[in-house]
Design a protein around this motif. Sequence first.
Motif, PDB file in Angstrom:
ATOM      1  N   TRP A  32       0.663   6.618  -6.636  1.00 23.94           N
ATOM      2  CA  TRP A  32       0.353   5.225  -6.337  1.00 23.94           C
ATOM      3  C   TRP A  32      -0.063   5.006  -4.892  1.00 23.94           C
ATOM      4  CZ3 TRP A  32      -0.808   2.341 -10.230  1.00 23.94           C
ATOM      5  CH2 TRP A  32      -0.222   2.582 -11.478  1.00 23.94           C
ATOM      6  N   ASP A  33       0.023   6.053  -4.068  1.00 22.71           N
ATOM      7  CA  ASP A  33      -0.509   5.962  -2.704  1.00 22.71           C
ATOM      8  C   ASP A  33      -2.025   6.136  -2.682  1.00 22.71           C
ATOM      9  OD1 ASP A  33       2.040   5.595  -1.653  1.00 22.71           O
ATOM     10  OD2 ASP A  33       2.335   7.729  -1.250  1.00 22.71           O
ATOM     11  N   ASP A  34      -2.593   6.638  -3.790  1.00 14.80           N
ATOM     12  CA  ASP A  34      -4.045   6.736  -3.899  1.00 14.80           C
ATOM     13  C   ASP A  34      -4.651   5.345  -4.045  1.00 14.80           C
ATOM     14  OD1 ASP A  34      -4.082   9.498  -3.711  1.00 14.80           O
ATOM     15  OD2 ASP A  34      -4.027   9.807  -5.887  1.00 14.80           O
ATOM     16  N   SER A  35      -5.958   5.253  -3.908  1.00 15.06           N
ATOM     17  CA  SER A  35      -6.637   3.965  -4.041  1.00 15.06           C
ATOM     18  C   SER A  35      -6.726   3.539  -5.497  1.00 15.06           C
ATOM     19  CB  SER A  35      -8.050   4.052  -3.455  1.00 15.06           C
ATOM     20  OG  SER A  35      -8.868   4.890  -4.262  1.00 15.06           O
ATOM     21  N   ALA A  36      -6.888   2.238  -5.709  1.00 10.93           N
ATOM     22  CA  ALA A  36      -7.066   1.720  -7.063  1.00 10.93           C
ATOM     23  C   ALA A  36      -8.330   2.306  -7.690  1.00 10.93           C
ATOM     24  CB  ALA A  36      -7.145   0.197  -7.037  1.00 10.93           C
ATOM     25  N   LEU A  37      -9.356   2.514  -6.867  1.00 10.68           N
ATOM     26  CA  LEU A  37     -10.610   3.082  -7.355  1.00 10.68           C
ATOM     27  C   LEU A  37     -10.392   4.494  -7.898  1.00 10.68           C
ATOM     28  CD1 LEU A  37     -13.598   2.101  -7.414  1.00 10.68           C
ATOM     29  CD2 LEU A  37     -13.951   3.461  -5.336  1.00 10.68           C
ATOM     30  N   ASP A  51      -4.605   1.478  -1.756  1.00  9.71           N
ATOM     31  CA  ASP A  51      -5.768   0.712  -1.301  1.00  9.71           C
ATOM     32  C   ASP A  51      -6.281  -0.101  -2.475  1.00  9.71           C
ATOM     33  OD1 ASP A  51      -8.021  -0.325  -0.127  1.00  9.71           O
ATOM     34  OD2 ASP A  51      -9.111   1.575  -0.018  1.00  9.71           O
ATOM     35  N   GLY A  52      -5.936  -1.374  -2.490  1.00  9.32           N
ATOM     36  CA  GLY A  52      -6.361  -2.242  -3.569  1.00  9.32           C
ATOM     37  C   GLY A  52      -5.313  -2.365  -4.664  1.00  9.32           C
ATOM     38  N   ILE A  53      -5.673  -3.108  -5.695  1.00  7.71           N
ATOM     39  CA  ILE A  53      -4.754  -3.400  -6.803  1.00  7.71           C
ATOM     40  C   ILE A  53      -5.373  -2.934  -8.111  1.00  7.71           C
ATOM     41  CG2 ILE A  53      -3.647  -5.250  -8.115  1.00  7.71           C
ATOM     42  CD1 ILE A  53      -3.538  -6.842  -5.465  1.00  7.71           C
ATOM     43  N   LEU A  54      -4.581  -2.235  -8.898  1.00  8.36           N
ATOM     44  CA  LEU A  54      -5.018  -1.793 -10.223  1.00  8.36           C
ATOM     45  C   LEU A  54      -4.636  -2.857 -11.235  1.00  8.36           C
ATOM     46  CD1 LEU A  54      -6.288   0.803 -11.575  1.00  8.36           C
ATOM     47  CD2 LEU A  54      -3.954   1.325 -12.311  1.00  8.36           C
TER      48      LEU A  54
END
Length: 318
Positions: free
Chosen positions: A218-223, A284-287
Amino acid sequence: MLKVLFAGSPQAAKITLEKLLECAKECDYQIVGVLSNPPSAKGRHKELTPTPVAEFAMQNNIPVFTPEHLDSACREEISQINPDVLVCFAYGHIFGPKFMSLFKFGGINLHPSFLPKYRGCTPVPAAILNRDSQTAITVQTISQKMDEGELLTQEIVELNGTETGESLLNYCADAGADLISIVLDQIAMEQKVPAGMPQVGTPSYTKIITKEDGKINWDDSALKIEAMVRAFFPSPSAWCLENDLPLKINSSCVYKGTYECEDKPNGTVLDFIKAEGILIKTGDGILCVKELQRQGKKSMFYKDFMNGARDFVGTVLK
């Protein structure tokens, strides 16, 4: 009439075989046999189950060969049907020179990538994970080294960012059968394999995907996570832990709205928006999650999932 031995095992290869049989009605070739992996134990009772390709072939009265090894006994069996050419898609074995000597015209292989990019067994997930705008369906000659044969024909596939591993592979399997049919007709007409083009460029290689590859960070980006969800659907799937229990994320998108959540740890289930989905914070961002699946349960649309998970919002997924 050109006699073809088809080699393949999974559902996608069954799609190719089915299409080849349909195309054969108007082409100058026939499928005289199928080479597939041996039956495997499946289900609660561990019953031996044939591969999708083998099962389909048996239903259509095509001789099926399922050897553990491509040894002398296997070669002797296959020689009895006297095939002219080998067609391979997703069989998963290297063909040695003794085996290839059975075929007057050698063999051709269907590979869903821009060769030499993404050689190996998982080119479709690789293209999705890297968020490529294009991939390709390639028909190449079979060589002694993995995916290093000459290119016989290639078709570009435009990607729009919604493809899953399953949908893209199935598309390539179906469209690839049309390309194979064209090549087989050429071989039948000219009594030789068409001249191929050598592969140009720096090769890259894909690897076998394991369940652990699907574990979400979950530390990865939403993309990045959204691409991972698509690439690994339906197997091995993208998954995380909810209170130490596996939770699959089967469909998602990157949330385009804004949400104040700087003080929340990554992986926090932020909100449930009925018109959008379940919002989860990433690095980075929201999923925005659309479909989820708890262990031992069926995959559920987010609204149905939330009906039975009133306390899900606020959970920190690991």
